[in-house]
Design a protein around this motif. Structure first.
Motif, short mmCIF file in Angstrom:
data_model
loop_
_atom_site.label_atom_id
_atom_site.label_comp_id
_atom_site.label_asym_id
_atom_site.label_seq_id
_atom_site.Cartn_x
_atom_site.Cartn_y
_atom_site.Cartn_z
N ALA A 37 13.96 -73.22 98.44
CA ALA A 37 13.41 -73.12 96.93
C ALA A 37 14.48 -73.27 95.80
O ALA A 37 15.59 -73.09 96.16
N ALA A 38 13.87 -73.62 94.78
CA ALA A 38 14.61 -73.45 93.44
C ALA A 38 14.18 -72.33 92.55
O ALA A 38 12.98 -72.00 92.57
N VAL A 39 15.20 -71.68 91.82
CA VAL A 39 15.11 -70.69 91.10
C VAL A 39 15.62 -70.98 89.79
O VAL A 39 16.91 -71.71 89.86
N ILE A 40 15.11 -70.84 88.64
CA ILE A 40 15.50 -71.50 87.53
C ILE A 40 15.55 -70.60 86.43
O ILE A 40 14.62 -69.60 86.21
N LEU A 41 16.73 -70.27 85.71
CA LEU A 41 17.05 -69.55 84.56
C LEU A 41 16.78 -70.40 83.33
O LEU A 41 17.87 -70.95 83.04
N PRO A 42 15.60 -70.36 82.61
CA PRO A 42 15.58 -71.04 81.55
C PRO A 42 16.11 -70.55 80.43
O PRO A 42 15.58 -69.17 79.74
N VAL A 43 16.81 -70.86 79.35
CA VAL A 43 17.66 -70.49 78.22
C VAL A 43 17.23 -71.40 77.29
O VAL A 43 17.48 -72.35 77.09
N THR A 44 16.36 -70.75 76.21
CA THR A 44 16.03 -71.65 75.04
C THR A 44 17.43 -71.74 74.14
O THR A 44 18.28 -71.18 74.29
N ASN A 45 17.00 -72.50 73.10
CA ASN A 45 18.02 -72.83 71.97
C ASN A 45 18.65 -71.67 71.37
O ASN A 45 19.72 -71.77 70.89
N SER A 46 17.81 -70.83 71.33
CA SER A 46 18.05 -69.47 70.49
C SER A 46 18.95 -68.55 71.56
O SER A 46 19.30 -67.38 70.94
N LEU A 50 13.44 -67.33 79.41
CA LEU A 50 12.00 -67.35 79.80
C LEU A 50 11.73 -66.94 81.21
O LEU A 50 12.38 -67.22 82.16
N LEU A 51 10.93 -65.91 81.27
CA LEU A 51 10.56 -65.19 82.44
C LEU A 51 9.08 -65.29 82.51
O LEU A 51 8.12 -65.39 81.78
N LEU A 52 8.77 -65.15 83.93
CA LEU A 52 7.18 -65.01 84.14
C LEU A 52 6.82 -63.63 84.57
O LEU A 52 7.66 -62.95 85.17
N ASN A 53 5.51 -63.13 83.89
CA ASN A 53 5.32 -61.87 84.71
C ASN A 53 3.94 -62.56 85.58
O ASN A 53 2.98 -63.04 85.01
N GLN A 54 4.26 -62.16 86.82
CA GLN A 54 3.55 -62.89 87.84
C GLN A 54 2.98 -61.95 88.86
O GLN A 54 3.51 -61.12 89.22
N PHE A 55 1.48 -61.91 89.12
CA PHE A 55 0.92 -61.12 89.87
C PHE A 55 1.24 -61.62 91.41
O PHE A 55 0.94 -62.86 91.48
N ARG A 56 1.63 -60.83 92.17
CA ARG A 56 2.04 -61.14 93.55
C ARG A 56 1.10 -60.54 94.52
O ARG A 56 1.36 -59.14 94.65
N PRO A 57 0.35 -61.12 95.11
CA PRO A 57 -0.86 -60.57 95.79
C PRO A 57 -0.19 -59.96 97.22
O PRO A 57 -0.80 -58.90 97.55
N SER A 58 0.95 -60.42 97.59
CA SER A 58 1.62 -59.46 98.92
C SER A 58 1.96 -58.09 98.34
O SER A 58 1.78 -57.30 99.22
N LEU A 59 2.37 -57.91 97.09
CA LEU A 59 2.72 -56.48 96.81
C LEU A 59 1.59 -56.04 95.92
O LEU A 59 1.77 -54.47 95.60
N LEU A 66 12.05 -64.94 87.32
CA LEU A 66 12.59 -66.34 86.93
C LEU A 66 11.39 -67.28 87.49
O LEU A 66 10.86 -66.62 88.63
N PRO A 67 11.06 -68.39 86.84
CA PRO A 67 10.56 -69.30 87.56
C PRO A 67 11.13 -69.78 88.90
O PRO A 67 12.14 -69.83 88.88
#
Length: 172
Positions: A37-46, A50-59, A66-67
Motif C-alpha cells: 500500500a501507499a500512505v500519503i502525507l499531503p501538505v498544502t502550500n500553507s 489533509l486528512l480523511l475522516n473515514q468510516f472503517r466498517p471493521s471497527l 492520512l489517505p
C-alpha cells in the motif's frame, strides 16, 4: 514448502504454509498476503495537512487518518500514491517524496506500506471514492495533528508513522 490458500478477497489472501525457521524447526504458519500500500502525507502550500475522516466498517467507527490505498496488480507504490491521493482527496501532488516504508503487521501479514510526502497540491476533479468508502476531507495544522495523536484521538498507526518519519527527516 507447501502453500495453501484458505481464503481470497480482492487482492488479499489468507495463506497457510509449511516453513522452516532459522533454528531448523518446521512449523505451519498462516499469513495474510497483501500486495502493499501507499500512505500519503499531503501538505498544502500553507503548511496544513489533509486528512480523511473515514468510516472503517471493521471497527464500526470513524478514524482520522492520512489517505492511503492498496497497490493494484503491476502498480508501483508512487503510482499508487498519486492515484489514491486524487481518488480520496480530489488533489494531486506536484511533488511526491518517498519517506521509506513500514511493516505494520509483520506477525501475520506481509504488507509493506510505502510512505510519501505530497507537496505542491492542486485540485483534480477526478475525485471518486471506492464503493465501500465513506470519507470526509479534514484540514489541520501539524500542531493540531500532533495534539490529536498525543490525546489519543488519532490512533491510526500509518498516520502516526508517516507523520513521524516526515518530521524526523526534516520535511515538515
Amino acid at each position: 514448502m507447501a502453500q495453501r490458500t484458505i481464503h481470497q478477497w480482492k487482492s488479499i489472501a489468507l495463506v497457510e504454509e509449511d516453513i522452516e525457521l532459522p533454528n531448523q524447526k518446521n512449523i505451519t504458519h498462516t499469513t495474510i498476503k497483501h500486495p502493499g500500500a501507499a500512505v500519503i502525507l499531503p501538505v498544502t502550500n500553507s503548511g496544513d495537512i489533509l486528512l480523511l475522516n473515514q468510516f472503517r466498517p471493521s471497527l464500526k467507527k470513524w478514524l482520522l487518518e492520512l489517505p492511503a490505498g492498496t497497490m493494484e496488480p503491476g502498480e508501483d507504490s508512487a503510482t499508487c500514491a498519486h492515484r489514491e491521493l486524487i481518488e480520496e482527496t480530489g488533489f494531486e501532488a506536484g511533488t511526491l517524496v518517498s519517506l521509506g516504508q513500514v511493516t505494520p503487521l509483520a506477525g501475520f501479514c506481509d504488507e509493506i506500506q510505502h510512505l510519501y510526502l505530497a507537496k505542491d497540491l492542486k485540485p483534480n476533479h477526478s475525485f471518486s471514492c471506492d464503493e465501500d468508502e465513506v470519507i470526509e476531507l479534514v484540514t489541520m495544522s501539524k500542531a493540531q495533528l500532533q495534539l490529536r495523536i498525543a490525546d489519543g484521538h488519532i490512533t491510526d498507526a500509518k498516520t502516526i508513522a508517516c507523520l513521524s518519519k516526515a518530521t524526523l527527516c526534516g520535511y515538515i
